[in-house]
Design a protein around this motif. Structure first.
Motif, PDB file in Angstrom:
ATOM      1  N   ASP A  54       0.805  -1.223   0.000  1.00  0.00           N
ATOM      2  CA  ASP A  54       0.000   0.000   0.000  1.00  0.00           C
ATOM      3  C   ASP A  54       0.838   1.273   0.000  1.00  0.00           C
ATOM      4  N   TRP A  55       2.120   1.139   0.272  1.00  0.00           N
ATOM      5  CA  TRP A  55       2.980   2.324   0.310  1.00  0.00           C
ATOM      6  C   TRP A  55       3.341   2.825  -1.092  1.00  0.00           C
ATOM      7  N   VAL A  56       2.971   2.090  -2.152  1.00  0.00           N
ATOM      8  CA  VAL A  56       3.330   2.472  -3.520  1.00  0.00           C
ATOM      9  C   VAL A  56       2.233   3.374  -4.102  1.00  0.00           C
ATOM     10  N   THR A  57       2.646   4.475  -4.701  1.00  0.00           N
ATOM     11  CA  THR A  57       1.730   5.372  -5.416  1.00  0.00           C
ATOM     12  C   THR A  57       1.853   5.097  -6.910  1.00  0.00           C
ATOM     13  N   ASP A  95      10.284   2.826 -12.640  1.00  0.00           N
ATOM     14  CA  ASP A  95      10.526   2.712 -11.199  1.00  0.00           C
ATOM     15  C   ASP A  95      11.071   4.035 -10.673  1.00  0.00           C
ATOM     16  N   GLU A  96      10.244   4.755  -9.942  1.00  0.00           N
ATOM     17  CA  GLU A  96      10.666   5.999  -9.291  1.00  0.00           C
ATOM     18  C   GLU A  96      10.602   5.851  -7.764  1.00  0.00           C
ATOM     19  N   MET A  97      10.621   4.580  -7.295  1.00  0.00           N
ATOM     20  CA  MET A  97      10.554   4.323  -5.857  1.00  0.00           C
ATOM     21  C   MET A  97      11.930   4.533  -5.229  1.00  0.00           C
ATOM     22  N   THR A  98      11.925   4.854  -3.979  1.00  0.00           N
ATOM     23  CA  THR A  98      13.151   4.986  -3.199  1.00  0.00           C
ATOM     24  C   THR A  98      13.099   3.983  -2.046  1.00  0.00           C
ATOM     25  N   VAL A  99      14.271   3.712  -1.472  1.00  0.00           N
ATOM     26  CA  VAL A  99      14.388   2.764  -0.358  1.00  0.00           C
ATOM     27  C   VAL A  99      14.808   3.536   0.872  1.00  0.00           C
TER      28      VAL A  99
END
Length: 719
Positions: A54-57, A95-99
């Motif tokens: 759910d943390w993914v936009t 993929d524009e997600m960060t860790v």
């Protein structure tokens, strides 16, 4: 003029139509693009939501799907990409997600479990991303003959923990050494849980692991091995002035072991107790017999009880009152399970009046005789000792020379020893009124033949009480092979067989049916012995691979034997690899000899698959009714008034007359068997010398009839 307007109106109409069509196309494209974006966003959002991401936009731009947000760790980011790819084409995902910062997170618990069995090796767990998983698989494939290597590891992008590399290398080494094991590996530690084929193999594996362990790695082992064969099955419990002692203890299962230890603790033993788990129990009720025996000694407060297979000997000191001794032993005898027989003895007080003469002797399975009790004098003691040494391998004697023995006492003692010699193991007690014999024999007719032998030796009127157990393994008439003979049979069959294996595989090449049929015949009377099928290879290939290959081939052969209907419940398989060559590996002929399977006996004692039979009890009074026949002895019960007595049919026996050393005793006539005389003649040239206390040179041992004649002369002279 009108014609000019007509010429202008045609192009205008065309332009208007084209503009309308273009507008409609643009509007349709816009609607289609919006629908694709919306559908892609919904599909990806649903896939991520279902997976708990759910943390993914999720945003869309035409055909592109953008994933944004901060992943808790690298593993979750990778899983989000995987879930999104299941909904739309992966090429459309951006993929524009960060860790989250690694230093702000708790590192995961890195751990590997290497599970190894006959099907192969599986690697399960989580490892740092920098771990070379391909190299781990390559080493295991090259250094073992495991049929399959399965990599089920996951990785996470974190720094290597301290001690991880050394532990991983040692864990891989342990997987090469242990063929049936679970090896757990963590930073700085390794735990090995394994099963081995024998106690010797268990010791070798433990030693090898300790030698290979790096100093920086902690090792924990849990290695099990098959239970040893214990023969005879023994327990000895004592309560004396120093307290309670458990001098020997064997148990047939964990529950029985716990019961025995608990009974010994309640009886007064302190501290940690040991009781060996093993095979060979004479009865499934072994623990019950032990518990009841320990309880009897505890009730008495003093004494010693010894169980040797199904025979129980209870000895208590004289300070225990007679009525208390009788009460406890009677209760114990009632509570003992079937098969077990009790022999109870209460010692005589040192200051008590001299009681009736008594002689007790026992012989063990290794033919060692122990004697105690009274004998007429030193000369008769030497005669009895000489007779004993001619019949038994070793003799331990504590006989005391006393003159107050009844008439014919030496003859009664020799008769008891002669009856004891017919048993594989047992005990004889001789008193003036009764001869009591208990033990084990390989002759199903031993009780009747013993009664007849006593009648032939002692004549009519001698009371006896016999309790003899039959053991088919000791029956010479059955001609059963021992363990060494069984192994020799199997190895001869293998040396003559056509059984082979495909190169570098454990698959049998050719038709083994004929060889398995011969093995089936050889194993009919051998399945009670613990036998090892050992596989061997030549030196080609790595040591680890050869060890695994040899073990797999041995296991394949044992499995083929089982499929052929052979009882292999007591057979194990082990691989020796190239470690035991019997020829040079420099030639093809030598290498072919080294590629073999050899059988080896693990224990000379058979594993008892069935409980011992209950002893045959026979009590009565001997008769002296010899009859002439063809020379064969037959035993038949007598139905006369003497009770359960036995007749001895055979050649007429000569008689001699003896008198007691004490004056006033009436002479008694006893029979001397022809067998006894021929035995003396047969052993005349193999007698052992008797050493008197002051003798400097050995002298010939007297023959039994000479002994009796000497006793007669002495007694007549005394009179």
């Amino acid at each position: 003029m009108p014609s000019s307007r007509r010429r202008l109106s045609a192009p205008l109409t065309t332009i208007v139509v084209l503009a309308g069509v273009g507008g409609l196309c643009w509007w349709g494209a816009q609607e289609a693009s919006a629908w694709i974006e919306q559908r892609s966003r919904e599909d990806v959002t649903l896939a991520l939501s279902t997976a708990g991401q759910d943390w993914v936009t999720v945003t869309t731009d035409g055909l592109q799907v953008r994933l944004q947000g901060t992943a808790p760790n690298e593993v979750e980011r990778f899983r989000a990409m995987t879930q999104a790819s299941s909904a739309v084409d992966a090429s459309r995902i951006i993929d524009e997600m960060t860790v989250a910062a690694t230093e702000a997170l708790t590192p995961p618990e890195f751990k590997i479990e290497l599970l190894r069995d006959d099907d192969g090796i599986s690697l399960i767990g989580l490892v740092p991303a920098s771990t070379d998983r391909a190299d781990m698989v390559r080493i295991l494939r090259n250094e073992t003959a495991a049929p399959k290597i399965t990599d089920l590891l996951e990785s996470a992008d974190y720094p290597l923990p301290d001690g991880w590399e050394a532990a991983t290398e040692f864990g891989i080494r342990a997987a090469q050494m242990a063929t049936r094991a679970k090896i757990s590996v963590g930073p700085g530690w390794v735990k090995v849980s394994a099963i081995t084929d024998s106690r010797a193999e268990k010791g070798r594996l433990e030693t090898g692991l300790k030698q290979a362990k790096p100093d920086s790695v902690e090792l924990e082992t849990d290695i099990s091995a098959p239970r040893p064969v214990i023969a005879p099955f023994t327990m000895r419990f004592t309560i004396d002035a120093d307290g309670a002692h458990l001098d020997a203890c064997a148990a047939d299962n964990a529950d029985g072991q716990a019961r025995i230890v608990d009974a010994a603790t309640k009886a007064g033993i302190e501290g940690k107790l040991g009781c060996t788990l093993g095979l060979g129990s004479p009865s499934p009720n072994w623990a019950e017999a032990v518990v009841q025996s320990i309880g009897a000694v505890a009730d008495l407060g003093l004494g010693t009880v010894t169980l040797s297979d199904a025979d129980i000997a209870l000895t208590v000191p004289a300070e225990i009152p007679e009525d208390r001794f009788t009460e406890v032993t009677g209760r114990l005898e009632q509570r003992l399970p079937p098969v077990f027989s009790l022999h109870a003895n209460r010692e005589r007080p040192d200051d008590a009046p001299q009681g009736p003469a008594a002689f007790i002797a026992s012989v063990s399975e290794d033919d060692v005789l122990s004697m105690q009790g009274r004998i007429a004098d030193a000369r008769m003691g030497e005669a009895v000792d000489s007779f004993s040494r001619s019949r038994f391998t070793a003799v331990n004697s504590t006989l005391s020379s006393q003159g107050d023995v009844p008439e014919g006492w030496t003859l009664r003692v020799i008769a008891g020893l002669e009856a004891l010699d017919a048993l594989n193991s047992g005990t004889v007690e001789v008193t003036p009124d009764l001869v009591t014999l208990t033990g084990t024999s390989g002759d199903p007719h031993a009780p009747e033949q013993t009664a007849a032998r006593l009648g032939a030796r002692l004549g009519a009127g001698a009371r006896y009480d016999l309790s003899i157990r039959y053991d088919r393994r000791l029956d010479l008439a059955l001609d059963l092979p021992d363990g060494e003979e069984c192994v020799q049979r199997l190895n001869i069959i293998m040396s003559e067989s056509e059984i082979g294996f495909e190169p570098s595989k454990s698959t049998i090449a050719g038709d083994p049916e004929a060889t398995l049929a011969r093995m089936s015949d050889a194993m009919v009377d051998c399945n009670e012995f613990q036998i090892e099928a050992g596989g061997h290879t030549d030196s080609q290939g790595s040591q680890g691979f050869n060890a695994d290959l040899s073990r797999a081939r041995a296991q394949t052969l044992v499995a083929a034997m089982q499929d052929a209907g052979i009882d292999t419940s007591n057979m194990t398989a082990r691989g020796y690899g190239e470690s035991q060559p019997i020829a040079s590996n420099d030639s093809e002929e030598g290498r072919e000899e080294n590629r073999r399977i050899e059988f080896r006996l693990m224990s000379p004692y058979p594993v008892r698959n069935e409980p011992l039979a209950a002893p045959t009890a026979l009590s009565g009074v001997t008769t002296d009714k010899p009859a002439r026949d063809s020379g064969n002895s037959k035993l038949a019960p007598d139905t006369g008034d003497t009770g359960d007595s036995v007749e001895f049919e055979g050649p007429q026996l000569p008689t001699i007359t003896t008198t007691s050393a004490a004056s006033g005793m009436v002479p008694a006539t006893v029979g001397v068997s022809e067998e006894f005389q021929t035995m003396d003649e047969r052993e005349e040239n193999t007698r052992l010398p008797v050493q008197t206390p002051d003798a400097t040179t050995p002298r010939p041992s007297p023959r039994p009839e000479d002994e009796l004649q000497a006793e007669e002369e002495d007694q007549n002279g005394t009179e």
